[in-house]
Design an enzyme around this catalytic site. Structure first.
Site, PDB file in Angstrom:
ATOM      1  NE  ARG A  46      -3.378   0.009   2.844  1.00  0.00           N
ATOM      2  CZ  ARG A  46      -4.648   0.420   2.983  1.00  0.00           C
ATOM      3  NH1 ARG A  46      -5.644  -0.291   2.493  1.00  0.00           N
ATOM      4  NH2 ARG A  46      -4.906   1.533   3.636  1.00  0.00           N
ATOM      5  NE  ARG A  57      -2.104  15.714  -7.445  1.00  0.00           N
ATOM      6  CZ  ARG A  57      -3.019  15.202  -8.252  1.00  0.00           C
ATOM      7  NH1 ARG A  57      -2.729  14.916  -9.514  1.00  0.00           N
ATOM      8  NH2 ARG A  57      -4.241  14.992  -7.818  1.00  0.00           N
ATOM      9  CG  HIS A  60       0.113  16.219 -12.626  1.00  0.00           C
ATOM     10  ND1 HIS A  60      -0.719  15.623 -11.699  1.00  0.00           N
ATOM     11  CD2 HIS A  60      -0.123  15.589 -13.797  1.00  0.00           C
ATOM     12  CE1 HIS A  60      -1.428  14.683 -12.304  1.00  0.00           C
ATOM     13  NE2 HIS A  60      -1.082  14.645 -13.576  1.00  0.00           N
ATOM     14  CB  SER A  88       9.375  -2.095   8.480  1.00  0.00           C
ATOM     15  OG  SER A  88       9.805  -2.358   7.136  1.00  0.00           O
ATOM     16  CB  SER A 150      -5.024   1.524   7.668  1.00  0.00           C
ATOM     17  OG  SER A 150      -5.411   0.335   7.010  1.00  0.00           O
ATOM     18  CD  GLU A 153      -0.687   0.778   4.668  1.00  0.00           C
ATOM     19  OE1 GLU A 153       0.004  -0.219   4.913  1.00  0.00           O
ATOM     20  OE2 GLU A 153      -1.945   0.778   4.702  1.00  0.00           O
ATOM     21  CG  ASP A 161      -1.712  14.519  -1.527  1.00  0.00           C
ATOM     22  OD1 ASP A 161      -1.032  14.216  -2.539  1.00  0.00           O
ATOM     23  OD2 ASP A 161      -2.833  14.031  -1.294  1.00  0.00           O
TER      24      ASP A 161
END
Length: 186
Positions: A46, A57, A60, A88, A150, A153, A161
């Site tokens: 993931r 990005r 871009h 990890s 999760s 990630e 971002d």
């Protein structure tokens, strides 16, 4: 639990992890990426999905960015930077990538849970995200309602971002400037 309670808890967890990232390390990360001739992005599982979004990005923005392992990825040189996402910091394939990058004189940036990991020892910049993961030494120190890695990630994706926003500001770009490089063969 109902959806609203779960969503509020996840947002609270993300608030904690994202605000725990050092502003200085974030700036070092942005400066390292910005100074590179080419940016090579690597991650497994993931984390690999998240780093692909970062590579997109960067493209871009007009940066030469590549995803390690793709057939059209060139060789890394001393003017490149390898950005690795690894909770990890010890995934064998990623340790090998870091070793190769280091051997040619490239810079390495690591986004991780473990700032003492094997990849961290080779990295020029280590961005630590305090999140639990079954593969992390910090498992049990930090709690999350979410399964497995999760929270890390999600946090690494949002960190990248935010880094893009910092790069945009530094390079005097806006979303309209970047949209001109958006894929037109979809």
């Amino acid at each position: 639990m109902n959806y609203r309670t779960i969503a509020e808890t996840i947002v609270s967890e993300l608030n904690h992890t994202l605000l725990s990232v050092s502003d200085q390390k974030a700036r070092e990360f942005v400066d390292l990426v910005d100074a590179a001739d080419e940016i090579f992005c690597a991650g497994a599982g993931r984390s690999g999905f998240q780093i692909r979004g970062f590579a997109m990005r960067l493209m871009h923005m007009g940066k030469k960015s590549y995803v390690v392992g793709e057939t059209c990825t060139p060789n890394i040189t001393e003017n490149g930077v390898l950005v690795i996402c690894s909770g990890s910091g010890s995934t064998k394939s990623l340790v090998n990538h870091a070793g190769k990058a280091k051997s040619v004189g490239a810079k390495i940036a690591l986004i991780t849970i473990d700032p003492d990991s094997p990849i961290a020892q080779m990295a020029d910049v280590v961005v630590e995200i305090s999140a639990p993961s079954p593969k992390s030494a910090k498992e049990g120190d930090i709690q999350s309602i979410q399964p497995m890695g999760s929270l890390f990630e999600q946090s690494e994706g949002l960190f990248m971002d935010a880094s893009i926003l910092m790069l945009m500001e530094k390079n005097h770009m806006d979303s309209d400037t970047m949209f001109g490089r958006h894929a037109n063969m979809e």
